[in-house]
Design a protein around this motif. Sequence first.
Motif, PDB file in Angstrom:
ATOM      1  N   ASP A  88       0.971  -1.233  -0.070  1.00 29.81           N
ATOM      2  CA  ASP A  88       0.167  -0.142   0.016  1.00 29.81           C
ATOM      3  C   ASP A  88       0.930   1.155   0.035  1.00 29.81           C
ATOM      4  OD1 ASP A  88      -2.001   1.725   0.129  1.00 29.81           O
ATOM      5  OD2 ASP A  88      -2.592   1.219   2.299  1.00 29.81           O
ATOM      6  N   TYR A  89       0.954   1.857  -1.203  1.00 32.70           N
ATOM      7  CA  TYR A  89       2.090   3.044  -1.275  1.00 32.70           C
ATOM      8  C   TYR A  89       1.335   4.120  -1.216  1.00 32.70           C
ATOM      9  CZ  TYR A  89       5.169   6.109  -3.629  1.00 32.70           C
ATOM     10  OH  TYR A  89       6.068   7.095  -4.058  1.00 32.70           O
ATOM     11  N   ASP A  90       1.651   5.141  -0.231  1.00 27.32           N
ATOM     12  CA  ASP A  90       1.340   6.292   0.049  1.00 27.32           C
ATOM     13  C   ASP A  90       1.952   7.317  -0.651  1.00 27.32           C
ATOM     14  OD1 ASP A  90      -0.747   5.532   1.666  1.00 27.32           O
ATOM     15  OD2 ASP A  90       0.472   5.665   3.619  1.00 27.32           O
ATOM     16  N   PHE A  91       1.554   8.388  -1.343  1.00 23.74           N
ATOM     17  CA  PHE A  91       2.067   9.546  -1.715  1.00 23.74           C
ATOM     18  C   PHE A  91       1.378  10.766  -2.098  1.00 23.74           C
ATOM     19  CE2 PHE A  91      -0.609   7.348  -5.015  1.00 23.74           C
ATOM     20  CZ  PHE A  91      -0.610   8.217  -5.803  1.00 23.74           C
ATOM     21  N   VAL A  92       2.222  11.881  -2.135  1.00 23.04           N
ATOM     22  CA  VAL A  92       1.518  12.999  -2.492  1.00 23.04           C
ATOM     23  C   VAL A  92       1.552  13.400  -3.994  1.00 23.04           C
ATOM     24  CG1 VAL A  92       1.696  15.383  -1.910  1.00 23.04           C
ATOM     25  CG2 VAL A  92       2.286  13.773  -0.067  1.00 23.04           C
ATOM     26  N   THR A  93       0.403  14.031  -4.513  1.00 22.49           N
ATOM     27  CA  THR A  93       0.211  14.175  -6.054  1.00 22.49           C
ATOM     28  C   THR A  93       0.904  15.639  -6.193  1.00 22.49           C
ATOM     29  OG1 THR A  93      -1.839  15.239  -5.756  1.00 22.49           O
ATOM     30  CG2 THR A  93      -1.986  12.977  -6.270  1.00 22.49           C
ATOM     31  N   GLU A 124      -0.714  18.149  -7.019  1.00 17.58           N
ATOM     32  CA  GLU A 124      -1.587  18.952  -6.499  1.00 17.58           C
ATOM     33  C   GLU A 124      -1.658  18.898  -5.285  1.00 17.58           C
ATOM     34  OE1 GLU A 124      -2.955  16.339  -8.811  1.00 17.58           O
ATOM     35  OE2 GLU A 124      -2.113  17.691 -10.362  1.00 17.58           O
ATOM     36  N   ASN A 125      -0.703  18.296  -4.613  1.00 15.23           N
ATOM     37  CA  ASN A 125      -0.431  18.340  -3.002  1.00 15.23           C
ATOM     38  C   ASN A 125      -1.775  17.512  -2.402  1.00 15.23           C
ATOM     39  OD1 ASN A 125       1.150  18.748  -0.912  1.00 15.23           O
ATOM     40  ND2 ASN A 125       0.284  20.756  -0.344  1.00 15.23           N
ATOM     41  N   CYS A 126      -2.166  16.726  -3.219  1.00 14.79           N
ATOM     42  CA  CYS A 126      -3.178  15.606  -2.589  1.00 14.79           C
ATOM     43  C   CYS A 126      -2.604  14.361  -2.024  1.00 14.79           C
ATOM     44  CB  CYS A 126      -4.177  15.184  -3.318  1.00 14.79           C
ATOM     45  SG  CYS A 126      -5.266  16.420  -4.131  1.00 14.79           S
ATOM     46  N   GLN A 127      -2.778  13.853  -0.752  1.00 14.64           N
ATOM     47  CA  GLN A 127      -2.465  12.691  -0.144  1.00 14.64           C
ATOM     48  C   GLN A 127      -3.054  11.592  -0.882  1.00 14.64           C
ATOM     49  OE1 GLN A 127       0.161  12.325   2.139  1.00 14.64           O
ATOM     50  NE2 GLN A 127      -0.046  10.127   1.709  1.00 14.64           N
ATOM     51  N   LYS A 128      -2.586  10.423  -1.612  1.00 13.36           N
ATOM     52  CA  LYS A 128      -3.391   9.390  -2.053  1.00 13.36           C
ATOM     53  C   LYS A 128      -2.442   8.045  -1.882  1.00 13.36           C
ATOM     54  CE  LYS A 128      -5.628  10.865  -5.803  1.00 13.36           C
ATOM     55  NZ  LYS A 128      -5.786  11.133  -7.417  1.00 13.36           N
ATOM     56  N   SER A 129      -3.271   6.972  -2.177  1.00 16.14           N
ATOM     57  CA  SER A 129      -2.435   5.526  -1.990  1.00 16.14           C
ATOM     58  C   SER A 129      -2.768   4.783  -3.248  1.00 16.14           C
ATOM     59  CB  SER A 129      -2.681   5.156  -0.716  1.00 16.14           C
ATOM     60  OG  SER A 129      -4.072   4.508  -0.587  1.00 16.14           O
ATOM     61  N   LYS A 130      -2.032   4.080  -3.458  1.00 11.05           N
ATOM     62  CA  LYS A 130      -2.275   3.100  -4.681  1.00 11.05           C
ATOM     63  C   LYS A 130      -1.770   1.608  -4.153  1.00 11.05           C
ATOM     64  CE  LYS A 130      -3.323   5.349  -9.027  1.00 11.05           C
ATOM     65  NZ  LYS A 130      -2.598   5.915  -9.764  1.00 11.05           N
ATOM     66  N   ILE A 131      -2.688   0.508  -4.289  1.00 14.81           N
ATOM     67  CA  ILE A 131      -2.197  -0.945  -3.823  1.00 14.81           C
ATOM     68  C   ILE A 131      -1.548  -1.320  -5.247  1.00 14.81           C
ATOM     69  CG2 ILE A 131      -3.174  -2.975  -3.587  1.00 14.81           C
ATOM     70  CD1 ILE A 131      -5.361  -1.559  -2.122  1.00 14.81           C
ATOM     71  N   PHE A 132      -0.255  -1.813  -4.695  1.00 20.03           N
ATOM     72  CA  PHE A 132       0.615  -2.325  -5.855  1.00 20.03           C
ATOM     73  C   PHE A 132       0.743  -3.872  -5.526  1.00 20.03           C
ATOM     74  CE2 PHE A 132       2.212   1.695  -6.451  1.00 20.03           C
ATOM     75  CZ  PHE A 132       2.823   1.809  -7.601  1.00 20.03           C
ATOM     76  N   PHE A 133       0.670  -4.836  -6.578  1.00 18.54           N
ATOM     77  CA  PHE A 133       0.859  -5.982  -6.711  1.00 18.54           C
ATOM     78  C   PHE A 133       2.332  -6.227  -7.089  1.00 18.54           C
ATOM     79  CE2 PHE A 133       1.209 -10.477  -8.755  1.00 18.54           C
ATOM     80  CZ  PHE A 133       0.522 -11.160  -7.735  1.00 18.54           C
ATOM     81  N   VAL A 168      10.398   3.356  -8.602  1.00 19.91           N
ATOM     82  CA  VAL A 168       9.506   2.721  -9.486  1.00 19.91           C
ATOM     83  C   VAL A 168       8.007   2.930  -9.010  1.00 19.91           C
ATOM     84  CG1 VAL A 168       8.945   0.553 -10.434  1.00 19.91           C
ATOM     85  CG2 VAL A 168      11.407   0.993 -10.060  1.00 19.91           C
ATOM     86  N   PHE A 169       7.813   2.748  -7.730  1.00 20.90           N
ATOM     87  CA  PHE A 169       6.558   2.923  -7.106  1.00 20.90           C
ATOM     88  C   PHE A 169       6.121   4.272  -7.583  1.00 20.90           C
ATOM     89  CE2 PHE A 169       7.531  -0.625  -4.817  1.00 20.90           C
ATOM     90  CZ  PHE A 169       6.501  -1.255  -4.499  1.00 20.90           C
ATOM     91  N   LYS A 170       6.905   5.529  -7.237  1.00 23.60           N
ATOM     92  CA  LYS A 170       6.570   6.598  -7.500  1.00 23.60           C
ATOM     93  C   LYS A 170       6.244   7.101  -8.846  1.00 23.60           C
ATOM     94  CE  LYS A 170       8.090  11.192  -5.897  1.00 23.60           C
ATOM     95  NZ  LYS A 170       9.177  11.915  -5.237  1.00 23.60           N
ATOM     96  N   SER A 171       6.941   6.504  -9.917  1.00 19.88           N
ATOM     97  CA  SER A 171       6.742   6.737 -11.255  1.00 19.88           C
ATOM     98  C   SER A 171       5.430   6.055 -11.815  1.00 19.88           C
ATOM     99  CB  SER A 171       7.830   6.392 -12.195  1.00 19.88           C
ATOM    100  OG  SER A 171       7.998   5.042 -12.279  1.00 19.88           O
TER     101      SER A 171
END
Length: 139
Positions: free
Chosen positions: A71-76, A78-87, A133-136
Amino acid sequence: MANAASGMAVNDDCKLKFLELKAKRTYRFIVFKIDEKVKQVTVEKLGEPALSYDDFAGSLPADECRYAIYDYDFVTEENCQKSKIFFIAWSPDTSRVRSKMLYASSKDRFKRELDGIQVELQATDPTEMGLDVFKSRAN
């Protein structure tokens, strides 16, 4: 229900823990392993939400295949906090050929059991699943 291609079933605990990660963010990561004796994918390790990416990377064996969810947390931008689920399909070059084939042939069915995966990575060494890699891939 066993997978026709590889004969691997998916332990219910895999789906349960994945749902907890997705809905409640109970875990930062989950590492799954194929247990050849019982012919099913099982949960090997659960990472607490406070653990870091380095803890995750360190939990993958250097010479054995695994599946993992991160579960990768990042800031876009636009300065929004988001997360993406990576397999992550972890298949190091040093792992046994039979193991690589087993994980490769079971992957698609296993992934279908986990509804909500947003990004998939194939990695044969740690650099192929680094934070960069996660970030990109997240954006």
